[in-house]
Design a protein around this motif. Structure first.
Motif, PDB file in Angstrom:
ATOM      1  N   ARG A  28       0.604  -1.089   0.225  1.00 52.43           N
ATOM      2  CA  ARG A  28       0.183  -0.283  -0.429  1.00 52.43           C
ATOM      3  C   ARG A  28       1.179   1.803  -0.340  1.00 52.43           C
ATOM      4  O   ARG A  28       1.383   1.435   0.650  1.00 52.43           O
ATOM      5  CB  ARG A  28      -0.941   0.009   1.068  1.00 52.43           C
ATOM      6  N   GLY A  29       0.852   1.924  -1.351  1.00 54.95           N
ATOM      7  CA  GLY A  29       1.893   3.141  -1.453  1.00 54.95           C
ATOM      8  C   GLY A  29       2.798   2.290  -0.914  1.00 54.95           C
ATOM      9  O   GLY A  29       3.856   1.376  -1.306  1.00 54.95           O
ATOM     10  N   GLN A  30       4.655   3.214  -0.094  1.00 55.53           N
ATOM     11  CA  GLN A  30       5.172   2.330  -0.336  1.00 55.53           C
ATOM     12  C   GLN A  30       5.760   1.853   0.807  1.00 55.53           C
ATOM     13  O   GLN A  30       6.480   1.405   1.836  1.00 55.53           O
ATOM     14  CB  GLN A  30       6.431   3.928   0.215  1.00 55.53           C
ATOM     15  N   ASP A  31       4.163   1.443   1.605  1.00 55.60           N
ATOM     16  CA  ASP A  31       4.657   0.177   2.644  1.00 55.60           C
ATOM     17  C   ASP A  31       4.437  -1.158   2.159  1.00 55.60           C
ATOM     18  O   ASP A  31       3.440  -1.650   1.083  1.00 55.60           O
ATOM     19  CB  ASP A  31       3.278   1.081   4.070  1.00 55.60           C
ATOM     20  N   LEU A  32       5.089  -1.933   2.671  1.00 55.38           N
ATOM     21  CA  LEU A  32       5.439  -3.365   2.022  1.00 55.38           C
ATOM     22  C   LEU A  32       5.609  -4.381   3.871  1.00 55.38           C
ATOM     23  O   LEU A  32       5.708  -4.132   4.068  1.00 55.38           O
ATOM     24  CB  LEU A  32       6.553  -3.670   0.911  1.00 55.38           C
ATOM     25  N   HIS A  33       4.468  -4.851   2.769  1.00 58.18           N
ATOM     26  CA  HIS A  33       3.936  -6.155   4.236  1.00 58.18           C
ATOM     27  C   HIS A  33       4.534  -7.288   3.410  1.00 58.18           C
ATOM     28  O   HIS A  33       4.127  -7.874   2.494  1.00 58.18           O
ATOM     29  CB  HIS A  33       2.854  -6.206   5.316  1.00 58.18           C
ATOM     30  N   ALA A  34       4.953  -7.785   4.293  1.00 60.08           N
ATOM     31  CA  ALA A  34       4.972 -10.103   3.598  1.00 60.08           C
ATOM     32  C   ALA A  34       5.506 -10.904   4.406  1.00 60.08           C
ATOM     33  O   ALA A  34       5.962 -10.410   5.650  1.00 60.08           O
ATOM     34  CB  ALA A  34       6.468  -9.940   3.250  1.00 60.08           C
ATOM     35  N   VAL A  35       4.868 -11.504   4.644  1.00 58.94           N
ATOM     36  CA  VAL A  35       4.715 -12.905   5.696  1.00 58.94           C
ATOM     37  C   VAL A  35       5.838 -14.473   4.444  1.00 58.94           C
ATOM     38  O   VAL A  35       5.025 -14.825   3.748  1.00 58.94           O
ATOM     39  CB  VAL A  35       3.974 -13.202   6.150  1.00 58.94           C
ATOM     40  N   PHE A  36       6.604 -14.854   4.924  1.00 63.47           N
ATOM     41  CA  PHE A  36       6.881 -16.016   4.443  1.00 63.47           C
ATOM     42  C   PHE A  36       7.056 -17.131   5.132  1.00 63.47           C
ATOM     43  O   PHE A  36       6.401 -17.376   6.551  1.00 63.47           O
ATOM     44  CB  PHE A  36       8.228 -15.846   4.429  1.00 63.47           C
ATOM     45  N   LEU A  37       5.514 -18.105   4.968  1.00 60.72           N
ATOM     46  CA  LEU A  37       5.747 -19.385   5.583  1.00 60.72           C
ATOM     47  C   LEU A  37       6.299 -20.756   4.764  1.00 60.72           C
ATOM     48  O   LEU A  37       6.898 -20.833   3.885  1.00 60.72           O
ATOM     49  CB  LEU A  37       4.082 -19.959   5.323  1.00 60.72           C
ATOM     50  N   THR A  38       6.991 -21.197   5.749  1.00 59.95           N
ATOM     51  CA  THR A  38       7.832 -22.601   5.469  1.00 59.95           C
ATOM     52  C   THR A  38       7.454 -24.160   6.050  1.00 59.95           C
ATOM     53  O   THR A  38       6.297 -23.827   6.787  1.00 59.95           O
ATOM     54  CB  THR A  38       9.334 -22.523   5.641  1.00 59.95           C
ATOM     55  N   ASP A  39       7.817 -25.160   5.957  1.00 61.49           N
ATOM     56  CA  ASP A  39       8.202 -25.921   6.030  1.00 61.49           C
ATOM     57  C   ASP A  39       8.079 -26.458   7.441  1.00 61.49           C
ATOM     58  O   ASP A  39       8.244 -27.561   7.997  1.00 61.49           O
ATOM     59  CB  ASP A  39       7.389 -27.261   5.174  1.00 61.49           C
ATOM     60  N   ALA A  40       9.463 -26.175   8.165  1.00 61.64           N
ATOM     61  CA  ALA A  40      10.083 -26.063   9.332  1.00 61.64           C
ATOM     62  C   ALA A  40      10.074 -25.129  10.491  1.00 61.64           C
ATOM     63  O   ALA A  40      10.981 -24.236   9.316  1.00 61.64           O
ATOM     64  CB  ALA A  40      11.011 -26.974   8.588  1.00 61.64           C
ATOM     65  N   PRO A  41      10.347 -25.525  11.057  1.00 63.54           N
ATOM     66  CA  PRO A  41      11.289 -23.660  12.082  1.00 63.54           C
ATOM     67  C   PRO A  41      12.509 -23.007  11.668  1.00 63.54           C
ATOM     68  O   PRO A  41      12.580 -21.989  11.614  1.00 63.54           O
ATOM     69  CB  PRO A  41      10.730 -24.158  13.528  1.00 63.54           C
ATOM     70  N   ALA A  42      13.201 -24.209  11.618  1.00 63.78           N
ATOM     71  CA  ALA A  42      14.795 -23.671  10.974  1.00 63.78           C
ATOM     72  C   ALA A  42      15.044 -22.848  10.152  1.00 63.78           C
ATOM     73  O   ALA A  42      15.571 -22.124   9.325  1.00 63.78           O
ATOM     74  CB  ALA A  42      15.304 -25.075  11.172  1.00 63.78           C
ATOM     75  N   LYS A  43      13.799 -23.489   9.174  1.00 62.52           N
ATOM     76  CA  LYS A  43      14.134 -22.836   7.763  1.00 62.52           C
ATOM     77  C   LYS A  43      13.638 -21.316   7.923  1.00 62.52           C
ATOM     78  O   LYS A  43      13.950 -20.498   7.932  1.00 62.52           O
ATOM     79  CB  LYS A  43      13.103 -23.237   6.787  1.00 62.52           C
ATOM     80  N   ALA A  44      12.613 -21.304   8.855  1.00 63.68           N
ATOM     81  CA  ALA A  44      11.670 -20.050   9.308  1.00 63.68           C
ATOM     82  C   ALA A  44      13.147 -18.983   9.912  1.00 63.68           C
ATOM     83  O   ALA A  44      13.062 -17.961   9.709  1.00 63.68           O
ATOM     84  CB  ALA A  44      10.584 -20.545   9.764  1.00 63.68           C
ATOM     85  N   ARG A  45      13.303 -19.373  10.935  1.00 64.48           N
ATOM     86  CA  ARG A  45      14.892 -18.616  11.172  1.00 64.48           C
ATOM     87  C   ARG A  45      15.802 -18.955  10.643  1.00 64.48           C
ATOM     88  O   ARG A  45      15.907 -16.955  10.502  1.00 64.48           O
ATOM     89  CB  ARG A  45      15.417 -19.600  11.939  1.00 64.48           C
TER      90      ARG A  45
END
Length: 102
Positions: A28-45
């Motif tokens: 929205r405008g210059q605001d960028l929000h993103a959520v990355f979902l993986t299949d394992a906690p180590a990958k999310a870290r």
């Protein structure tokens, strides 16, 4: 003042190094929000560790970036968020399973 238009994108990726990855992006405008979902906690870290650098690069281009990364929820499908349900269905389809949908 006029409200900025909102763009929402969802990416479903299969990456050699990370496996299945879903990214939900809202701009929205210059605001960028993103959520990355993986299949394992180590990958999310691992992703969380990389997101600060990406945020700084986007700030240099004039964007205010807000990122988070987490492992795919393991709750029952009826309780899962719509995005989590889509990810599960995508993973089931990619593996050749029905996914339990009627």
């Amino acid at each position: 003042g006029q409200e900025e238009p909102t763009t929402r994108l969802v990416f479903f990726l299969e990456l050699a190094a990370l496996g299945p990855l879903a990214i939900e992006v809202v701009l929205r405008g210059q605001d960028l929000h993103a959520v990355f979902l993986t299949d394992a906690p180590a990958k999310a870290r691992f992703l969380e560790d990389q997101l600060e650098s990406l945020s700084q690069r986007l700030a240099g281009l004039g964007y205010r970036a807000h990122f988070s990364a987490r492992a795919r929820p393991h709750e029952a499908p009826a309780q899962a968020s719509p995005l989590a349900q889509l990810i599960r269905q995508y993973a089931d389809l990619a593996e050749g399973r029905d996914g339990g949908t009627a």
